[in-house]
Write a protein that holds these residues in place. Sequence first.
Motif, PDB file in Angstrom:
ATOM      1  N   ARG A   1       7.357   4.342  50.304  1.00  0.00           N
ATOM      2  CA  ARG A   1       7.943   5.620  50.699  1.00  0.00           C
ATOM      3  C   ARG A   1       7.762   6.656  49.594  1.00  0.00           C
ATOM      4  N   LYS A   2       7.359   7.850  49.993  1.00  0.00           N
ATOM      5  CA  LYS A   2       7.338   8.969  49.060  1.00  0.00           C
ATOM      6  C   LYS A   2       8.741   9.529  48.865  1.00  0.00           C
ATOM      7  N   LYS A   3       9.554   9.486  49.940  1.00  0.00           N
ATOM      8  CA  LYS A   3      10.911  10.025  49.866  1.00  0.00           C
ATOM      9  C   LYS A   3      11.932   8.907  50.075  1.00  0.00           C
ATOM     10  N   PHE A   4      12.714   8.665  49.036  1.00  0.00           N
ATOM     11  CA  PHE A   4      13.772   7.660  49.088  1.00  0.00           C
ATOM     12  C   PHE A   4      14.766   8.007  47.990  1.00  0.00           C
ATOM     13  N   GLY A   5      15.966   8.389  48.397  1.00  0.00           N
ATOM     14  CA  GLY A   5      16.995   8.764  47.445  1.00  0.00           C
ATOM     15  C   GLY A   5      17.728   7.565  46.871  1.00  0.00           C
ATOM     16  N   ALA A   6      18.818   7.178  47.524  1.00  0.00           N
ATOM     17  CA  ALA A   6      19.640   6.099  46.981  1.00  0.00           C
ATOM     18  C   ALA A   6      20.310   5.314  48.103  1.00  0.00           C
ATOM     19  N   ILE A   7      20.666   4.088  47.767  1.00  0.00           N
ATOM     20  CA  ILE A   7      21.509   3.250  48.615  1.00  0.00           C
ATOM     21  C   ILE A   7      22.793   2.994  47.845  1.00  0.00           C
ATOM     22  N   LEU A   8      23.928   3.385  48.423  1.00  0.00           N
ATOM     23  CA  LEU A   8      25.232   3.111  47.824  1.00  0.00           C
ATOM     24  C   LEU A   8      25.907   2.009  48.621  1.00  0.00           C
ATOM     25  N   GLY A   9      26.260   0.922  47.950  1.00  0.00           N
ATOM     26  CA  GLY A   9      27.031  -0.119  48.606  1.00  0.00           C
ATOM     27  C   GLY A   9      28.437   0.363  48.936  1.00  0.00           C
ATOM     28  N   ASP A  10      29.180  -0.468  49.622  1.00  0.00           N
ATOM     29  CA  ASP A  10      30.552  -0.122  49.983  1.00  0.00           C
ATOM     30  C   ASP A  10      31.398   0.132  48.740  1.00  0.00           C
ATOM     31  N   HIS A  11      32.286   1.117  48.821  1.00  0.00           N
ATOM     32  CA  HIS A  11      33.282   1.401  47.776  1.00  0.00           C
ATOM     33  C   HIS A  11      32.649   1.817  46.442  1.00  0.00           C
ATOM     34  N   VAL A  12      31.498   2.458  46.486  1.00  0.00           N
ATOM     35  CA  VAL A  12      30.888   2.971  45.256  1.00  0.00           C
ATOM     36  C   VAL A  12      31.462   4.344  44.937  1.00  0.00           C
ATOM     37  N   GLU A  13      31.732   4.581  43.661  1.00  0.00           N
ATOM     38  CA  GLU A  13      32.216   5.868  43.179  1.00  0.00           C
ATOM     39  C   GLU A  13      31.166   6.473  42.242  1.00  0.00           C
ATOM     40  N   VAL A  14      30.677   7.658  42.596  1.00  0.00           N
ATOM     41  CA  VAL A  14      29.692   8.344  41.758  1.00  0.00           C
ATOM     42  C   VAL A  14      30.377   9.527  41.093  1.00  0.00           C
ATOM     43  N   GLY A  15      30.340   9.579  39.769  1.00  0.00           N
ATOM     44  CA  GLY A  15      31.025  10.623  39.030  1.00  0.00           C
ATOM     45  C   GLY A  15      30.365  11.986  39.186  1.00  0.00           C
ATOM     46  N   CYS A  16      31.121  13.017  38.871  1.00  0.00           N
ATOM     47  CA  CYS A  16      30.670  14.398  39.050  1.00  0.00           C
ATOM     48  C   CYS A  16      29.379  14.672  38.280  1.00  0.00           C
ATOM     49  N   ASN A  17      28.521  15.494  38.909  1.00  0.00           N
ATOM     50  CA  ASN A  17      27.294  15.978  38.278  1.00  0.00           C
ATOM     51  C   ASN A  17      26.338  14.862  37.860  1.00  0.00           C
ATOM     52  N   SER A  18      26.386  13.746  38.555  1.00  0.00           N
ATOM     53  CA  SER A  18      25.431  12.666  38.305  1.00  0.00           C
ATOM     54  C   SER A  18      24.205  12.842  39.189  1.00  0.00           C
ATOM     55  N   VAL A  19      23.073  12.321  38.701  1.00  0.00           N
ATOM     56  CA  VAL A  19      21.827  12.314  39.459  1.00  0.00           C
ATOM     57  C   VAL A  19      21.423  10.873  39.717  1.00  0.00           C
ATOM     58  N   LEU A  20      21.268  10.537  40.987  1.00  0.00           N
ATOM     59  CA  LEU A  20      20.747   9.231  41.361  1.00  0.00           C
ATOM     60  C   LEU A  20      19.256   9.401  41.607  1.00  0.00           C
ATOM     61  N   ASN A  21      18.442   8.873  40.698  1.00  0.00           N
ATOM     62  CA  ASN A  21      17.002   9.066  40.761  1.00  0.00           C
ATOM     63  C   ASN A  21      16.387   8.291  41.921  1.00  0.00           C
ATOM     64  N   PRO A  22      15.175   8.649  42.346  1.00  0.00           N
ATOM     65  CA  PRO A  22      14.574   8.014  43.514  1.00  0.00           C
ATOM     66  C   PRO A  22      14.550   6.488  43.410  1.00  0.00           C
ATOM     67  N   GLY A  23      15.007   5.849  44.478  1.00  0.00           N
ATOM     68  CA  GLY A  23      15.003   4.388  44.530  1.00  0.00           C
ATOM     69  C   GLY A  23      16.181   3.717  43.862  1.00  0.00           C
ATOM     70  N   THR A  24      17.252   4.459  43.608  1.00  0.00           N
ATOM     71  CA  THR A  24      18.457   3.866  43.019  1.00  0.00           C
ATOM     72  C   THR A  24      19.222   3.063  44.065  1.00  0.00           C
ATOM     73  N   VAL A  25      19.663   1.864  43.676  1.00  0.00           N
ATOM     74  CA  VAL A  25      20.478   1.018  44.555  1.00  0.00           C
ATOM     75  C   VAL A  25      21.696   0.576  43.755  1.00  0.00           C
ATOM     76  N   ILE A  26      22.883   0.884  44.271  1.00  0.00           N
ATOM     77  CA  ILE A  26      24.134   0.596  43.563  1.00  0.00           C
ATOM     78  C   ILE A  26      24.940  -0.413  44.367  1.00  0.00           C
ATOM     79  N   GLY A  27      25.306  -1.513  43.732  1.00  0.00           N
ATOM     80  CA  GLY A  27      26.050  -2.569  44.398  1.00  0.00           C
ATOM     81  C   GLY A  27      27.488  -2.184  44.699  1.00  0.00           C
ATOM     82  N   ARG A  28      28.119  -2.986  45.522  1.00  0.00           N
ATOM     83  CA  ARG A  28      29.487  -2.720  45.965  1.00  0.00           C
ATOM     84  C   ARG A  28      30.465  -2.602  44.795  1.00  0.00           C
ATOM     85  N   ASN A  29      31.481  -1.753  45.005  1.00  0.00           N
ATOM     86  CA  ASN A  29      32.630  -1.651  44.085  1.00  0.00           C
ATOM     87  C   ASN A  29      32.232  -1.253  42.663  1.00  0.00           C
ATOM     88  N   THR A  30      31.163  -0.480  42.552  1.00  0.00           N
ATOM     89  CA  THR A  30      30.707  -0.034  41.234  1.00  0.00           C
ATOM     90  C   THR A  30      31.021   1.446  41.048  1.00  0.00           C
TER      91      THR A  30
END
Length: 220
Positions: free
Chosen positions: A163-192
């Motif tokens: 894929r040329k375009k793929f942002g991120a996968i967030l698992g259940d209950h993920v918290e992303v802090g303010c002004n963060s950048v999830l670079n292409p292909g980021t995958v974050i596991g549950r409860n992180t």
Amino acid sequence: MKLNVSELLDLSHTLAGDYLAQFEYPWQALDGIKELILALGPTLPTGEYDQPAPNVWVHKTAKVFPSAYLGAPCIIGPETEVRHCAFIRGSALVGANCVVGNSVELKNVILFDNVQTPHYNYVGDSILGYKSHMGAGSITSNVKSDKTLVVVRNGEERIETGRKKFGAILGDHVEVGCNSVLNPGTVIGRNTSIYPTSSVRGTIPADSIFKAQNDIAARK
């Protein structure tokens, strides 16, 4: 880290559950989101959903502010709020009890139930799991600067997504802090949790606290 759909996402909390269950990895589902919505929309109960425009379905209990833009195709679930100047470009399946906040842009996404993207977020070519939350100003970057195909980095493993375009996968209950950048292909596991102002890439284990790329602590 296991990256299977079932390891990251509780499929009982989205209308896309049966669709997602077909895939090994969640990003494999990104290509078919538009077709999924076009197939799901006509099956929704007409007594429960309004259709303010062709291929746009909005639950009668959802609150859509007048200045929000709903691009086709999209589905807005029960009790969800789409706030001022939200820009849903299309191919967005938004679940129940979600928040799509002011000046938030969504494109080719699945938001599970109870997802919050409340302030100045861009979420594109991504899937956000149950009760995940994007802090103010946090975004998914969905295209690499050199425009090459996205590769998911999982430890020493490299998974070609094609894929040329793929942002991120967030698992259940993920918290992303303010002004963060999830670079292409980021995958974050549950409860992180991701610290504010982070630049995140690759895979982040479940039950972790991401402080920096080389400083990830296990949640106690």
